[in-house]
Scaffold this active site. Structure first.
Site, PDB file in Angstrom:
ATOM      1  N   ASP A 532       0.859  -0.570   0.372  1.00 14.68           N
ATOM      2  CA  ASP A 532      -0.084  -0.494  -0.343  1.00 14.68           C
ATOM      3  C   ASP A 532       1.074   1.591   0.293  1.00 14.68           C
ATOM      4  OD1 ASP A 532      -2.649   1.431   0.543  1.00 14.68           O
ATOM      5  OD2 ASP A 532      -1.407   2.159   2.275  1.00 14.68           O
ATOM      6  N   HIS A 535       4.370   3.918  -3.373  1.00 14.07           N
ATOM      7  CA  HIS A 535       5.522   5.102  -3.712  1.00 14.07           C
ATOM      8  C   HIS A 535       5.855   6.162  -3.112  1.00 14.07           C
ATOM      9  CE1 HIS A 535       1.132   5.606  -4.628  1.00 14.07           C
ATOM     10  NE2 HIS A 535       1.643   7.381  -4.132  1.00 14.07           N
ATOM     11  N   ASP A 633     -10.604   1.497  -4.548  1.00 10.16           N
ATOM     12  CA  ASP A 633     -10.562   2.293  -4.352  1.00 10.16           C
ATOM     13  C   ASP A 633     -10.997   3.749  -5.417  1.00 10.16           C
ATOM     14  OD1 ASP A 633      -8.169   1.648  -5.909  1.00 10.16           O
ATOM     15  OD2 ASP A 633      -7.061   2.791  -4.760  1.00 10.16           O
TER      16      ASP A 633
END
Length: 1546
Positions: A532, A535, A633
């Site tokens: 999760d 980045h 999401d």
């Protein structure tokens, strides 16, 4: 058993490939090879992949990989390789050094490679590939108590998913967000009911799913943040970014409190009078907010004080320093502010020593010390105010940016129709959420909050986490130096605090241990993880945690969603972390065309792709995808598109050759976003009941049954090798996707009609372009369409997540073609046309097709043919088809009888050679591309080598193959017309007859397999017929040696003069013409170059032939061909010379003075290299012109032993030669002026040097005659080189030395010649002549480094030190021009040279003349230098017009061979006095040759060019393949190998 795959990665100096993605599989081998830039370097290669199964992976442990060579050469490193066998999954790093170092920090190049995990399902552990994965995401908290999980998860199993993605299963924090974890160590207590559950129970369930359901499990790892109410972070505040360990955030925190306080005031309507009410509904209110903040709110808090100095305090300290006369230890040139590390107000500093040095200075005009101090203080005050002012302006800009971002956030929250539209500001619904969390005791005013921090409670104020759009993911936005928090650039997640790891575990031991335990526990339970917020997670942290997880679960499947802003950065994360699949989503497509493009992009190769070899280059790849129709999401596609689109989009996703995925609720047509924070209802459970209540669903809900079929189809295609993909856009809404199995040639075709908007008429089909299917359609796998039913209205259930009731899927499976309700199928010859009869929006049809039986049979026959090459081809059933028979029809049996002359025809032959055979063939022309460069297989291979690795099926060659059988017929028929290749042509004809029955889209791949397989075997056959040096040689050596076959062939228009009928065995080659039945002498000749010098009178050149002969014929073991060439040219001796242009002897021109010496040198090399080679001296030469004036005689009319012909040549030179060319005039040379036709050659006996020529002709290899009237160079040789050319002096000495030795050994009957000097004749022995040359060479040719008194014309010397190019040239300046010809003399007659002088001259040539591939033919400092040759130039520049500068600068390749050989020779000599020079020179030579290696390996011509323009640039008018270029470079490799053998011998 599958064939082991190997991938080759070529290393290049200075290449950092950390952002290049390479994927491998376990069981494969990664082979490292050296690129051209590293061939001469001492490369040490390291990799952290364990070398054996008994070693465990540790990221920082590297193993040195040994280099191995497959060739028998010790000198040539072109084929050396190192290997790593892929034994474990993960991400691995390699690096190499060239300085002997063994540490990554000294790397000269590095990169990564990924090894995919192997996943297994079922109690029988069936291995599935990543492309077989069908994943469904569930929000774990919506599964209810753990005791109910199994029934709710069964929905995924029954819908055909084989991987379930669980959002975090741990205890969640105060927000109840699925990604804000309160305690990573425990299973969330909310899953307890009548009993307490633990991770152990989850593991049991996961194992049951895997063994009984064949479903794997994956969950999230959240490393970047934890819930703000996590007890462990409150106990260990050092784990978060707080105002104690990250004091640089103090100004941002104060700003946060200012804005929070302002929001509270707005909520209480304290700013209404300024146009800011509590209800925000208008843009003008946002402008008012901006104005109030900038003009009234922020100025009160003086944020600049966190960055500025106290002027008064600094002045006070300054005065004290003056009064104390403080010593200045170290100061700087400029005074600047030093930031206070604790970021306290007015606590920043300036360097006191610098202050004293710069401002405690004398002040002119002061009356006393106090006045001086005052003036010093005034000056310092001004500077401090200047510095503070600059800081204040910086902060003002930061505040402006922060306010703009604040206002933008308010706009989105209150005004944007896509935002939450908050409406009214309250305490719980502020203008903007805070960036920090603080304890209740810190609540209150801004001043109070600041006071609490400064009083020692800063550790309790923590920064929240979030996302920064467009930020550099490799930089931590919470670290000092970032303005993200103070400029309000963070999209904050107010429920979670950002974790502060530092750079290593020692920086925050508790956090690293806590999270490692979390990662390891997760890996013990689950088969995979999703990273999760990947980045934004510090990459070194994720590396560490995943390494720990993989130790627990070696085949951990890792997926992530990256938002780095670019593919290169994505790849860096993938490489460092070992991410196996990137999450991609179909919802990013804006129309059907884009959705189809995504299907094509995310996997597979084109239908009809080429068969790739087992060992192939490792090519960069894109990240493997897990392609979702919807991720968890994102909003429901029903709100973004239409309910009709969910089924067709899911169908398109399922056809992608990659992992696929979906979100729970998609299949049940849930029309809203199932929110990870807000959603509290439960998922329904599975039931087989017909009419379930709200707590259950069955297969009839939404598209559940259809999704099961899609998942089953996707799994089948992934497991059974449907690796090829074709996407066709039939109309703006309809997409067809084909998945093809290249082994069975079965296809599955799915056509999907999307509905990105609600259709105006859901029952309308309209016109859709039909599709054509090769072969037969065996069945319609399924057909289904979305329908809507009246009388139903969606109502959100309060307890369970439910979908739209008014839409349903009308579905049929295993439908006979004729019974389809959607399509009509009709036969069109070997094909079938599918038209769309009733294909309404939301429709999908999938059918299975296969080839017709004749095509299947044809492919089986082709595969049997391929099996004769040694390919492990397979039948449709998967059985190996390897033909080990050796009957006369077997390919290997046929080619085993081919001679090298036959192989010249099979593999090569340029257009002119082919046409001159008179059989009606020439180069094959490909429309929209051009002619193949060779008529033989190499011409096709050169093109296929470009096309195959890229699968460029759109190339004109592939189109030509699909359109017709012309190239196949051409390939066979051109061979059938020759006796030696007739059977091979028939073999091709037979195998290509089957190719004609194959569907046209498959023709390119099978044609390639046939031609490439044949070429590989034929190439091997060539090598096996050559010398040990070639057979044992490297790829480079063998590639150059192929020039022996390229250039050496029989061309009817370029025949050699017949040899003596009485020639001793073996006799001259003969050949039968199949058309006439006539047998003719067919001695092979050596083409000078392609394509200019390939046939007719332009093919055979005396000097070119014998310069190339040693490399291309003697070193390759083609002694008979070399012998015949020597004897044939010897038969043409006239005037003591052999021809320049042979023209079959009867049309020869005797206008060069160097060919004879190259011929003699070639004979010398023959006697030395060929076993028993001296016997050639007694071979009979059939003299064509026994006297200068005789007519051409027939073969055998006048035979002489070769030794007599040699002696005649020397005698004539000693006596002097002078004649006028026969037929002088324009009929033989339209450019030359009349004096040029007079040929004069002789010996200047005062020096012993051979001489010749005049300023009107050009008798050496630099033979360009001017031809431009316009520019005034017509009839003027650019490089006459008359007098004594340096290379001819060397060649003559070499011949004399050799013949003297042969005479001593009794092998040559003569020992002297009769000299003629000014009418006086006398005998001169070979030894005397040689000594005279040797005695005079250095003093006549050497130009020393420094001027000497004996130099007669020093003003002409342009370069020092060097050897002259000629002696006594008519154009006297030409003697002093630096050219590369002296190196020839160094190689053939090194005794002429002083060793030190020779080395200095070679150094000069290396610096001045050496180019990337060749040698400049003239010093670039010379007035005549022009480096770029253009024969078409018709300008008025004399030096350039019509290519007059052919040898005045362009870089010719063949001289580099002699230059490098000379370097090696003299380095060997100097090694005794200068140890190490030989090794250094060998490295130099290998570096130089690396460029030739690259050229010959990448050139379509598989050769070296005649020349290049300046600095190695391409020359349009150069031959792309040149015999002497190739031969001379091969000689260098031979010399290198001999050096190594001499060294080994001691």
């Amino acid at each position: 058993m599958p064939v082991t795959q190997a991938r080759v990665l070529t290393l290049n100096r200075g290449e950092n490939r950390e952002t290049t993605l390479y994927r491998l599989e376990k069981g494969w081998t990664l082979r490292f090879a050296l690129g051209p830039s590293l061939l001469s370097a001492s490369v040490r290669l390291y990799c952290n992949h364990p070398p054996s199964s008994d070693k465990t992976f540790k990221r920082t442990t590297y193993y040195e990989l040994p280099w191995r060579s497959p060739s028998g050469m010790s000198s040539d490193r072109h084929d050396v390789f190192a290997e790593v066998n892929m034994g474990i999954a993960g991400s691995f790093n390699y690096f190499f050094t060239v300085d002997g170092s063994d540490v990554p920090s000294s790397a000269d190049g590095q990169g990564y490679f990924l090894v995919d995990p192997t996943l297994h399902v079922g109690s029988d552990n069936v291995e599935i590939t990543l492309d077989c994965i069908q994943c469904q995401t569930v929000i774990t908290k919506l599964l209810g108590p753990f005791s109910q999980w199994e029934n709710r998860l069964r929905v995924a199993k029954e819908t055909g998913y084989n991987l379930i993605h669980f959002t975090p299963i741990q205890e969640l924090g105060i927000s109840n967000s699925a990604y804000s974890i309160r305690d990573q160590r425990i299973l969330s207590p909310v899953y307890n009911d009548h009993q307490q559950y633990s991770y152990k129970d989850v593991k049991t369930l996961v194992e049951t799913m895997k063994n009984d359901w064949r479903v794997l499990a994956l969950t999230d790892l959240v490393f970047n943040h934890t819930s703000k109410d996590s007890p462990w972070v409150l106990e260990h505040p050092e784990c978060a970014y707080n105002l104690e360990n990250a004091a640089h955030l103090m100004p941002a925190y104060v700003m946060d409190r200012i804005l929070s306080e302002f929001s509270d005031e707005v909520a209480k309507d304290k700013w209404v009078s300024k146009g800011v009410p509590s209800s925000i509904d208008d843009e003008s209110q946002l402008q008012a907010i901006r104005h109030v903040l900038l003009t009234e709110v922020f100025p009160r808090y003086r944020l600049q004080e966190f960055y500025t100095v106290s002027v008064d305090g600094t002045l006070k300290e300054f005065k004290r320093g003056i009064e104390e006369n403080r010593h200045i230890s170290e100061s700087k040139e400029v005074l600047d502010i030093i930031q206070d590390p604790q970021y306290r107000r007015l606590k920043s500093k300036v360097d006191p020593d610098t202050v004293l040095k710069l401002y405690n200075t004398d002040r002119p005009g002061v009356l006393n010390r106090q006045e001086r101090i005052t003036k010093c203080c005034d000056s310092l005050r001004a500077r401090l105010n200047e510095l503070n002012g600059a800081k204040e302006r910086d902060i003002e800009e930061i505040i402006k940016v922060a306010v703009e971002n604040f206002v933008a956030n308010v706009r989105w929250r209150f005004l944007d129709p896509n935002g939450p539209q908050v409406g009214t500001v309250t305490g719980k619904k502020p203008l903007m959420h805070s960036y920090f969390v603080w304890p209740e005791s810190h609540s209150g005013t801004v001043d109070w909050a600041e006071q609490k921090v400064t009083s020692g409670e800063g550790a309790r104020v923590m920064a929240v986490n979030g996302w920064v759009m467009g930020d550099d993911p490799l930089k931590n936005f919470a670290e000092e130096g970032s303005n993200v928090y103070i400029q309000r650039e963070l999209l904050a997640w107010g429920d979670s605090v950002k974790l502060r790891y530092g750079q290593k575990p020692e920086d925050c031991p508790y956090l690293w241990n806590h999270m490692r335990d979390y990662a390891e526990t997760t890996a013990r339970i689950f088969h995979g993880v999703r990273l999760d917020n990947c980045h934004s997670t510090p990459i070194h942290v994720a590396e560490y945690m995943l390494d720990a997880a993989r130790k627990v679960q070696p085949d951990l499947y890792v997926i992530a969603e990256l938002f780095t802003g670019g593919e290169h950065l994505d790849n860096l994360f993938i490489n460092r972390l070992g991410i196996n699949s990137l999450i991609r989503e179909a919802l990013t497509a804006w129309d059907a065309h884009e959705e189809g493009r995504l299907v094509h992009r995310y996997g597979g190769v084109p239908v009809g792709s080429f068969v790739q070899p087992r060992i192939q280059p490792l090519v960069q790849t894109m990240a493997h995808a897990i392609f979702f129709d919807q991720t968890h999401d994102n909003p429901s596609p029903i709100t973004k598109r239409s309910a009709y689109d969910l089924w067709p989009t899911a169908a398109l996703v399922s056809m992608a050759f990659c992992a696929t995925g979906s979100n729970r609720g998609y299949d049940q047509l849930v029309p809203h976003h199932i929110h990870v924070v807000k959603e509290e209802r439960l998922y329904p459970s599975w039931t087989e009941a017909q009419n379930p209540d709200a707590s259950h669903i069955n297969k009839t809900f939404g598209i559940t049954l259809g999704k099961r079929m899609l998942n089953q189809l996707h799994y089948e295609m992934g497991m059974n090798g449907f690796t090829q993909v074709y996407v066709d856009q039939l109309d703006p809404a309809v997409v067809s996707v084909t998945r093809h199995n290249p082994r069975t040639h079965e296809s599955i075709v799915l056509v999907s009609r999307t509905a990105f908007q609600n259709p105006d008429n859901p029952d309308d089909t309209g016109y859709i372009r039909p599709i054509t299917v090769e072969g037969i359609i065996e069945e319609i796998i399924f057909e289904g369409r979305m329908r809507s039913a009246k009388g139903y209205t969606y109502k959100e259930n309060k307890e369970f997540i439910n979908g739209l009731p008014e839409y349903y899927l009308e579905l049929r499976e295993h439908v006979k073609v004729e019974d389809s309700g959607m399509v009509k199928v009709k036969e069109l010859g070997d094909k079938m046309e599918v038209s769309f009869a009733s294909f309404t929006p939301g429709s999908v049809v999938a059918f299975r097709s296969s080839l017709r039986q004749p095509a299947k049979n044809a492919i089986l026959e082709i595969r049997r043919g391929l099996g004769q090459f040694g390919y492990l081809m397979r039948s449709y059933s998967g059985h190996t088809m390897f033909d080990e028979s050796w009957d006369t029809s077997n390919f290997r049996a046929i080619v085993s009888t081919l001679s090298l002359a036959d192989l010249n025809r099979v593999l090569y032959r340029v257009d002119a050679e082919e046409r001159d055979d008179g059989n009606g063939f020439g180069s094959y022309h490909i429309p929209n591309h051009g002619d193949l460069i060779y008529c033989g297989l190499r011409g096709i291979i050169s093109l296929l080598a470009e096309i195959r690795p890229q699968n460029d099926l759109g190339h004109p060659l592939c189109k030509n193959l699909r359109t017709g059988d012309w190239l196949a017929e051409y390939t066979a028929n051109r061979l059938k017309v020759h006796h030696g290749t007739e059977k091979l042509g028939a073999w091709f004809d037979a195998v290509f007859s089957h190719l004609k029955k194959v569907p046209r889209y498959l023709v390119p791949c099978y044609f390639d397999a046939i031609v490439t397989g044949a070429y590989v075997v034929l190439h091997t056959m060539v090598v096996q017929q050559l010398s040990d040096f070639i057979r044992d040689g490297s790829t480079f050596v063998q590639a150059l040696a192929m020039g022996s076959v390229q250039f050496c062939g029989f061309v009817k228009t370029s025949m050699l003069p017949p040899l003596s009928p009485d020639l001793a065995a073996p006799p001259a080659r003969r050949e039968v013409d199949l058309k006439t039945g006539e047998e003719i002498e067919a001695t092979l000749s050596l083409a000078a170059g392609f394509t200019h010098f390939s046939s007719g009178y332009m093919r055979n050149w005396g000097r070119d032939t014998f310069i190339a002969l040693r490399g291309l014929l003697l070193l390759t073991g083609r002694y008979q061909e070399a012998r015949c060439l020597i004897l044939a040219y010897g038969g043409t001796l006239r005037h003591g010379l052999i021809p320049n242009l042979l023209n079959e002897g009867t049309g020869a021109r005797y206008n060069c003075r160097d060919a004879i010496w190259w011929w003699l040198q070639a004979i010398q090399e023959y006697t030395k290299l060929v076993p028993g080679g001296s016997a050639i001296l007694q071979d009979k030469v059939s003299r064509l012109y026994p006297t200068d004036d005789s007519e051409a005689l027939p073969p055998g009319a006048h035979d002489q032993p070769l030794c007599d012909v040699i002696q005649e040549a020397l005698r004539r030179h000693a006596e002097g030669i002078k004649y006028r060319e026969r037929n002088a005039g324009h009929q033989i040379d339209s450019e030359m002026t009349d004096p040029g036709f007079t040929v004069e050659v002789g010996v200047r006996w005062e020096t012993g040097f051979v001489y010749g020529g005049n300023e009107h002709n050009c008798g050496t290899w630099m033979d360009k005659m001017g031809s431009s009237l316009k520019a005034g160079n017509k009839g003027k040789p650019a490089t006459p080189r008359d007098g004594s050319a340096v290379e001819l002096v060397g060649l003559s000495l070499s011949t004399l030395r050799w013949l003297a030795q042969l005479h001593t050994e009794g092998l040559y009957p003569y020992s002297e010649v009769t000299a003629s000097d000014n009418g006086h004749q006398y005998s001169v022995s070979f030894t005397e002549w040689a000594d005279k040359i040797k005695d005079n060479f250095e003093k006549c040719f050497w130009i020393s480094k420094f001027p000497e008194p004996k130099e007669t014309t020093p003003e002409l010397i342009n370069r020092r030190p060097m050897y002259k190019d000629s002696y006594h040239a008519t154009q006297f300046w030409a003697n002093f021009q630096l050219r590369p010809n002296f190196a020839v003399a160094m190689v053939v007659a090194p005794e002429l040279f002083d060793v030190d002088n020779a080395w200095s001259a070679l150094e000069t040539a290396g610096e001045v003349l050496l180019g990337p591939l060749g040698m400049k033919t003239l010093d670039s400092r010379d007035w005549a230098y022009e480096g770029d040759y253009d024969n078409a130039n018709d300008g008025d520049n004399t030096k350039l017009a019509r290519g007059w500068n052919y040898h005045q600068g362009p870089e010719w390749v063949w001289p580099i061979g002699y230059f490098l050989r000379a370097k090696l020779y003299f380095a060997s000599v100097r090694e005794k006095t200068t140890p190490g020079v030989l090794k250094e020179t060998v490295n130099f030579v290998e570096t130089a040759l690396s460029r030739h290696y690259k050229e010959v390996m990448t050139s379509a011509w598989q050769s070296l060019p005649e020349l290049t323009n300046s600095n190695g640039s391409y020359c349009r008018d150069s031959c792309r393949a040149q015999a002497w270029s190739t031969g001379c470079v091969l000689e260098v490799l031979y010399d290198l190998e001999m050096l190594q053998k001499d060294k080994a011998a001691g």
